[in-house]
Design a protein around this motif. Structure first.
Motif, mmCIF file in Angstrom:
data_model
loop_
_atom_site.group_PDB
_atom_site.id
_atom_site.type_symbol
_atom_site.label_atom_id
_atom_site.label_comp_id
_atom_site.label_asym_id
_atom_site.label_seq_id
_atom_site.Cartn_x
_atom_site.Cartn_y
_atom_site.Cartn_z
ATOM 1 N N LEU A 60 0.673 -1.208 0.084
ATOM 2 C CA LEU A 60 -0.002 0.039 -0.079
ATOM 3 C C LEU A 60 0.768 1.216 0.115
ATOM 4 O O LEU A 60 0.407 2.170 -0.597
ATOM 5 C CB LEU A 60 -1.059 -0.114 0.996
ATOM 6 N N GLU A 61 2.070 1.257 0.531
ATOM 7 C CA GLU A 61 3.019 2.310 0.528
ATOM 8 C C GLU A 61 3.149 2.934 -1.097
ATOM 9 O O GLU A 61 3.253 3.972 -1.338
ATOM 10 C CB GLU A 61 4.245 2.136 0.952
ATOM 11 N N PHE A 62 3.349 1.748 -2.144
ATOM 12 C CA PHE A 62 3.279 2.028 -3.459
ATOM 13 C C PHE A 62 1.946 2.190 -4.028
ATOM 14 O O PHE A 62 1.724 3.394 -4.820
ATOM 15 C CB PHE A 62 4.251 0.894 -4.029
ATOM 16 N N LEU A 63 1.051 1.531 -3.640
ATOM 17 C CA LEU A 63 -0.250 1.525 -4.322
ATOM 18 C C LEU A 63 -0.864 3.215 -4.060
ATOM 19 O O LEU A 63 -1.590 3.804 -4.920
ATOM 20 C CB LEU A 63 -1.148 0.606 -3.866
ATOM 21 N N LEU A 64 -0.916 3.484 -2.835
ATOM 22 C CA LEU A 64 -1.662 4.844 -2.425
ATOM 23 C C LEU A 64 -0.830 5.891 -2.789
ATOM 24 O O LEU A 64 -1.371 6.905 -3.225
ATOM 25 C CB LEU A 64 -1.742 4.677 -0.706
ATOM 26 N N ALA A 65 0.317 5.820 -2.940
ATOM 27 C CA ALA A 65 1.302 6.813 -3.667
ATOM 28 C C ALA A 65 0.827 7.088 -5.092
ATOM 29 O O ALA A 65 0.851 8.210 -5.564
ATOM 30 C CB ALA A 65 2.553 6.468 -3.452
ATOM 31 N N ASP A 66 0.605 6.103 -5.780
ATOM 32 C CA ASP A 66 0.329 5.928 -7.113
ATOM 33 C C ASP A 66 -1.121 6.581 -7.186
ATOM 34 O O ASP A 66 -1.180 7.626 -8.214
ATOM 35 C CB ASP A 66 0.332 4.581 -7.612
ATOM 36 N N ALA A 67 -1.978 6.262 -6.243
ATOM 37 C CA ALA A 67 -3.231 6.689 -6.331
ATOM 38 C C ALA A 67 -3.203 8.309 -6.140
ATOM 39 O O ALA A 67 -3.889 8.913 -6.925
ATOM 40 C CB ALA A 67 -4.011 6.370 -5.356
#
Length: 378
Positions: free
Chosen positions: A71-78
């Protein structure tokens, strides 16, 4: 949400992963890293084996477990794409949904959860992960148990996205089951680099991890492949069979440029990960008395808690594999990745098993009356 509310950092991959396609631009700093590695004296471990545990159950408090790395990567992408609403899916007791709901709330993002369910409401089920989902204000959408993501959940997500955009103008970001895609997989590619710094190649021969949606085992397998396949990566399949994991992992390998777009050449998932079947047992999220007893025994003898759905089954079958099929391992120095999930201990499954035991078995003594004898002597 302002990007400065939580550390929102440019991401630089390890040098050995720098040539992969689709490298994330940013990551949030949400997890407590680096997590420690401890000796794990599991009961009945053969004398020639040593087991250690990577404590990813310590990545946070309510954010504990493997999902927050993804989620550190996914939410940053979002956030980088200007999205304000997060949609994802999982089971009613999902660790991924809990971590997504809580981290989204912390970042000021609206969260909608699509949950596989055998009932049309959640009355009596607000325990463990689901209780935490509710407390942070997540929205729940109950869908038929084990229905297809692509054919049934994704179309519902699309329909909800269109409604949200039309009524509020907010952009939505959909995260697949377990956060396992070509963005989320970087959580465990990055973790592999952390393991290298902790002496992985000098200290261990094998990595074992509970595997549900494939992201964690795939990230570890990619890291291992890109650094010379010096250890063996085992995924304990708590969902489905090896074919499912290979298919999902191959899709990520194609996205990252490690496999040809038609799958005809390049790295094959089956060549870089060992998927151990049979771990699912009597069903996803369902436990045998032997598995529940193992969870209790491991907690009592080591002080480390594992959950009924993922890490408990993975631990039970790792112990069994060391005794019954030791040659499946590359060597005898095992590193077990603890992916968290202990909130599921509060779902009622373990308490029901413990309630079925006698007071003596549960070490409960009646000392309501003062006498000259100790309660366990009466």
């Amino acid at each position: 949400m302002q990007k400065s509310d939580y550390p929102f950092l440019p991401y630089e991959p390890p040098s050995w992963a720098a040539n992969l396609a689709l490298i994330p631009k940013f990551k949030f700093q949400l997890a407590n890293l680096n997590t420690p590695i401890h000796k794990w004296r599991l009961p009945r471990t053969p004398d020639d084996f040593e087991v250690f545990v990577k404590r990813d159950d310590m990545t946070g408090s309510v954010l504990s477990g493997n999902k927050i790395r993804k989620l550190e990567f996914l939410l940053a992408d979002a956030v980088d794409k200007g999205c304000e609403v997060i949609l994802t899916c999982g089971g009613v007791r999902s660790n991924h949904c809990r971590a997504t709901a809580i981290s989204s709330c912390q970042l000021g993002l609206e969260c909608h959860l699509f949950l596989w369910s055998r009932t049309k409401d959640l009355k009596g089920q607000f325990t463990g992960n689901t209780l935490l989902d509710r407390m942070v204000g997540a929205n729940f959408y109950l869908v038929p148990s084990e229905c297809s993501f692509q054919k049934e959940i994704y179309p519902r997500m699309q329909q909800l996205q269109e409604h949200i955009m039309k009524t509020s103008g907010k952009k939505c970001y959909s995260i697949p089951l377990g956060g396992s895609n070509s963005v989320g997989v970087w959580g465990y590619i990055d973790c592999f680099n952390e393991l290298i710094k902790q002496g992985l190649h000098e200290r261990f021969t094998d990595i074992v991890v509970a595997s549900g949606s494939t992201g964690s085992v795939t990230g570890l397998a990619i890291g291992n492949h890109l650094t010379g396949n010096k250890v063996k990566v085992h995924g304990m399949a708590v969902i489905s069979d090896a074919a499912y994991f290979h298919e999902e992992a191959d899709a990520i390998l194609r996205d990252l440029g490690l496999q040809a777009s038609d799958g005809s050449s390049g790295v094959k998932a089956e060549d870089i990960m060992d998927i151990v079947e049979g771990v699912k047992g009597i069903g996803y999220g369902l436990s045998t008395p032997e598995e529940l007893e193992c969870i209790q025994e491991v907690a009592t003898t080591t002080g480390i808690l594992v959950d009924p759905c993922y890490t408990g089954k993975a631990t039970y079958h790792t112990m069994k594999l060391m005794r019954e099929n030791p040659d499946r391992f590359l060597g005898k120095k095992i590193l077990f990745i603890h992916t968290g999930g202990w909130f599921d201990l509060f779902s009622g499954v373990m308490s029901s098993a413990i309630d079925g035991k006698s007071s003596a078995e549960n070490k409960v003594y009646d000392w309501m009356e003062m006498t000259d004898k100790l309660p366990f002597d009466q």
